[in-house]
Design a protein around this motif. Structure first.
Motif, PDB file in Angstrom:
ATOM      1  N   LYS A 322       3.896   2.938  -9.789  1.00 32.29           N
ATOM      2  CA  LYS A 322       3.842   4.316  -9.278  1.00 32.29           C
ATOM      3  C   LYS A 322       4.212   4.368  -7.802  1.00 32.29           C
ATOM      4  N   ASN A 323       3.856   3.354  -7.089  1.00 28.62           N
ATOM      5  CA  ASN A 323       4.282   3.289  -5.684  1.00 28.62           C
ATOM      6  C   ASN A 323       5.794   3.107  -5.582  1.00 28.62           C
ATOM      7  N   HIS A 324       6.384   2.341  -6.528  1.00 31.41           N
ATOM      8  CA  HIS A 324       7.848   2.192  -6.547  1.00 31.41           C
ATOM      9  C   HIS A 324       8.511   3.533  -6.846  1.00 31.41           C
ATOM     10  N   SER A 354      -9.385  -2.511  -6.588  1.00 28.11           N
ATOM     11  CA  SER A 354      -8.549  -3.654  -6.233  1.00 28.11           C
ATOM     12  C   SER A 354      -8.065  -3.465  -4.796  1.00 28.11           C
ATOM     13  N   ILE A 355      -8.530  -4.330  -3.902  1.00 31.90           N
ATOM     14  CA  ILE A 355      -8.215  -4.161  -2.478  1.00 31.90           C
ATOM     15  C   ILE A 355      -6.712  -4.233  -2.238  1.00 31.90           C
ATOM     16  N   HIS A 356      -6.044  -5.189  -2.915  1.00 31.49           N
ATOM     17  CA  HIS A 356      -4.601  -5.332  -2.723  1.00 31.49           C
ATOM     18  C   HIS A 356      -3.862  -4.061  -3.153  1.00 31.49           C
ATOM     19  N   ASP A 357      -4.297  -3.467  -4.291  1.00 24.07           N
ATOM     20  CA  ASP A 357      -3.650  -2.247  -4.763  1.00 24.07           C
ATOM     21  C   ASP A 357      -3.925  -1.075  -3.820  1.00 24.07           C
ATOM     22  N   GLN A 360      -1.684  -1.412  -0.775  1.00 24.88           N
ATOM     23  CA  GLN A 360      -0.297  -1.018  -1.061  1.00 24.88           C
ATOM     24  C   GLN A 360      -0.174   0.500  -1.160  1.00 24.88           C
ATOM     25  N   SER A 361      -1.172   1.142  -1.792  1.00 26.45           N
ATOM     26  CA  SER A 361      -1.120   2.595  -1.965  1.00 26.45           C
ATOM     27  C   SER A 361      -1.298   3.318  -0.639  1.00 26.45           C
TER      28      SER A 361
END
Length: 679
Positions: A322-324, A354-357, A360-361
């Protein structure tokens, strides 16, 4: 990949049963209840509904807890625990393992103790408590090595490598993966060798060493080529995707596309491994977008990947895509769709925690939602710092856990020996350093003594200079008094006598004609009065000169310095200062301060103007020295010898000192010295 691990675990378990239970089976000849084996088998049958499988497994566990503690029972408890793991009942999985570990410790079977510790490590690895997982892996490692059972140790090191890489302990992860590769080769476990090479590639990728990462992936590809692995694992396609990722991260998008397209040649991947397929087409879409953002093919790939991941409930991958898509529509200037996908990604990442997600968001939201850019950026920085601290804490815990195991006892002994060596060297260095410091202190004291002696000689010279100057002033005063006496006698006295004689005639004959003749003599008396007044002024000047003999010394010094100083020098001294209120040594110090400040200005400041003012403020002497030279920074830790001398002299005069200076603006020194009227 899940089926691969499960088959390996079952195979390893059977091997452990054969190796660890021979002695126990001899001691327990009774036949076990067939229902336990039946329940365990049914619980592991994927054709049976999940709830039914869970019921069977609970019944098997209940029956096992009623049995006596022997090796077979403990192995069956392990199988029950693994079934709970497959059924995603992690807490029941943990409880079964702890029960089996307690029974193994009661019996003292080191091989089984190691095995249960290993699976407890897997439990904590699955719930992402990496420090606890690492702790149990280390315990299992020591026990496996002591029992000389290497059936599971390759997988143990592989799992250790995974948790270490997960917290970015790259060096530790590589070390553990290399150990796992060694034991997989000993056990001729080709699939294990493959997994170890993949972990080494992932570790190198995390360290951004993409060349080294591709080297390990190529070795794994050669292993796949030389062996007949089950096709449902898609080992080759996984490696091709990983290599493509390396080129993607390195910005070689065309090269990355080649590997992603090679991975998609296997048509069965779409149906049999949709998770891998969705990841590959997402990566392919990213590359095509990076090469040509206007290419609509990348949009189709993103949407197809999103559909698959949402159907499989792969939330992390869904956030990624979704970020893409948000980035794609942002380029297309469709800000509405871009913001919608970015918000959906952020909401989903927060839900999954999820910290990584989330990071990124937040990064994507800071791009597409410019009005709240500051808000998202601050949250991103805060969360990123928190993640970094957590990873660093986990790595520190790994190091602490490793040092708490008995496995490094030898290394500790070596460290202790080295510690004593370093301690001895430190003591020796301390002694040598102390001697050097003492020598430097002694030299410093000698220099200080020499300086004090030189200062004493200088003070004596100044005092003698003042005495000589005073003698000259006394001599000049004597000459001046003699001159004034002569003036009084030769001029004023003669004129008074003449006037007196001329006016005496008034007593004898005070006719109008006589009075008219005497009027000029009466007017002459005013001239005599003026002359007397002038002489009086001269006498007062002489008295003042007597009081300010020290001033004359300063003025003489300034006049002498004008020959050396190319700029202008102005000296201002308050005439109301009573110099008798200062001691001789205070005068000497004041003179030396002016001399030192003047010399510093000539040598270092390169000033055009120097202003020296000595004023009186009630019972205080105010000395101010200003120059418009280069100036200097007051933040310098080390002051020059000249300033140190000035500070010392001010202190000896019981005064205070203030310096104001900036580079390029000049320097001002303000000194306050108390006056003592009792002197």
């Amino acid at each position: 990949m899940t089926l691969k691990y499960l088959s390996k675990l079952l195979l390893i378990t059977v091997m452990c049963v054969l190796s660890c239970t021979k002695r126990d089976q001899a001691n327990h000849p009774n036949v076990r209840n067939d229902s336990i084996g039946f329940y365990i088998t049914k619980a592991s049958d994927i054709e049976v509904p999940i709830k039914t499988r869970l019921t069977y497994n609970l019944k098997a566990q209940e029956l096992l807890l009623r049995e006596d503690n022997d090796s077979l029972i403990r192995e069956q408890l392990k199988l029950v625990g693994l079934n709970f793991q497959k059924l995603n009942s992690l807490e029941k999985f943990k409880k079964a393992l702890i029960t089996g570990l307690q029974k193994s410790e009661e019996h003292g079977n080191l091989c089984q103790i190691a095995s249960f510790n290993f699976y407890l490590g897997n439990y904590y690895k699955e719930i992402r408590l990496n420090d606890s997982a690492f702790y149990f892996y280390l315990k299992a490692e020591k026990q496996f090595l002591r029992s000389k059972s290497i059936g599971q140790i390759g997988q143990l090191y592989l799992n250790m490598s995974t948790v270490q890489i997960d917290v970015f302990d790259i060096f530790g992860g590589e070390k553990s993966a290399i150990k796992s590769l060694k034991y997989f080769k000993i056990n001729n476990d080709k699939l294990g060798e493959y997994d170890a090479l993949v972990n080494l590639g992932i570790a190198s990728n995390s360290a951004e060493d993409y060349v080294k990462s591709n080297y390990y992936y190529d070795k794994a590809l050669q292993l796949v080529k030389n062996n007949s692995f089950a096709e449902q694992y898609f080992l080759k396609e996984i490696l091709l995707n990983n290599k493509g990722n390396n080129y993607l991260y390195n910005g070689e998008f065309k090269k990355a596309i080649e590997f992603f397209q090679k991975a998609l040649i296997n048509r069965s991947i779409c149906k049999e491994h949709p998770r891998l397929y969705s990841t590959i087409i997402d990566n392919l879409g990213r590359c095509k977008f990076e090469i040509d953002p206007s290419n609509a093919e990348s949009l189709a790939l993103f949407l197809e990947s999103l559909r698959i991941k949402e159907s499989l409930k792969l939330y992390s991958g869904t956030v990624f895509i979704k970020n893409h898509l948000s980035n794609y529509y942002w380029y297309k200037k469709d800000k509405v769709k871009s913001l919608v996908y970015a918000k959906e990604a952020l909401l989903l990442s927060r839900r999954t925690q999820s910290i990584h997600d989330v990071l990124q968001s937040l990064k994507q939201m800071s791009v597409v939602d410019r009005e709240n850019y500051q808000l998202y950026t601050e949250e991103y920085i805060t969360l990123s710092d928190s993640l970094y601290k957590k990873l660093r804490t986990a790595r520190n815990k790994f190091a602490t856990i490793a040092y708490e195991t008995e496995e490094i006892t030898t290394e500790k002994n070596q460290a202790i020996q080295q510690k004593w060596i370093f301690f001895g060297l430190a003591v020796l260095i301390f002694i040598i350093g102390s001697l050097v410091v003492l020598l430097l202190i002694q030299r410093s004291k000698q220099k200080e003594l020499q300086f004090l002696q030189e200062q004493q000689r200088t003070n004596e010279e100044i005092y003698q200079l003042i005495q000589n100057q005073q003698s000259k002033i006394d001599e000049a005063r004597h000459v001046e008094k003699k001159r004034i006496a002569q003036d009084l006698h030769d001029s004023i006295m003669n004129r008074l006598s003449s006037t007196r004689l001329n006016l005496h005639i008034l007593n004898e004959n005070a006719t109008p004609e006589i009075i008219k003749k005497c009027l000029p003599f009466i007017a002459g008396i005013q001239d005599i009065e003026k002359e007397i007044r002038n002489v009086s002024h001269d006498l007062n000047k002489d008295a003042l000169f007597n009081k300010v003999s020290f001033v004359a010394v300063i003025e003489a010094f300034i006049e002498k310095q004008k020959d050396l100083f190319t700029g202008k020098c102005h000296l201002e001294i308050d005439a109301t200062i009573n110099w008798n209120w200062l001691t001789s040594f205070q005068k000497i110090h004041i003179f030396r301060i002016i001399q030192e400040a003047f010399q510093n200005t000539i040598k270092h400041a390169y000033a055009n103007n120097i202003i020296i003012s000595i004023l009186r403020n009630e019972n205080q002497l105010l000395l101010e020295i200003f120059d418009d030279g280069n100036g200097f920074s007051l933040k310098q830790k080390k002051k020059g010898i000249g300033l140190q001398n000035i500070f010392s002299r001010v202190k000896q005069c019981n005064g205070t000192m203030e310096i104001k200076s900036e580079i390029g603006t000049g320097t001002t020194i303000r000194i306050t010295i108390p006056l003592n009227p009792k002197l």
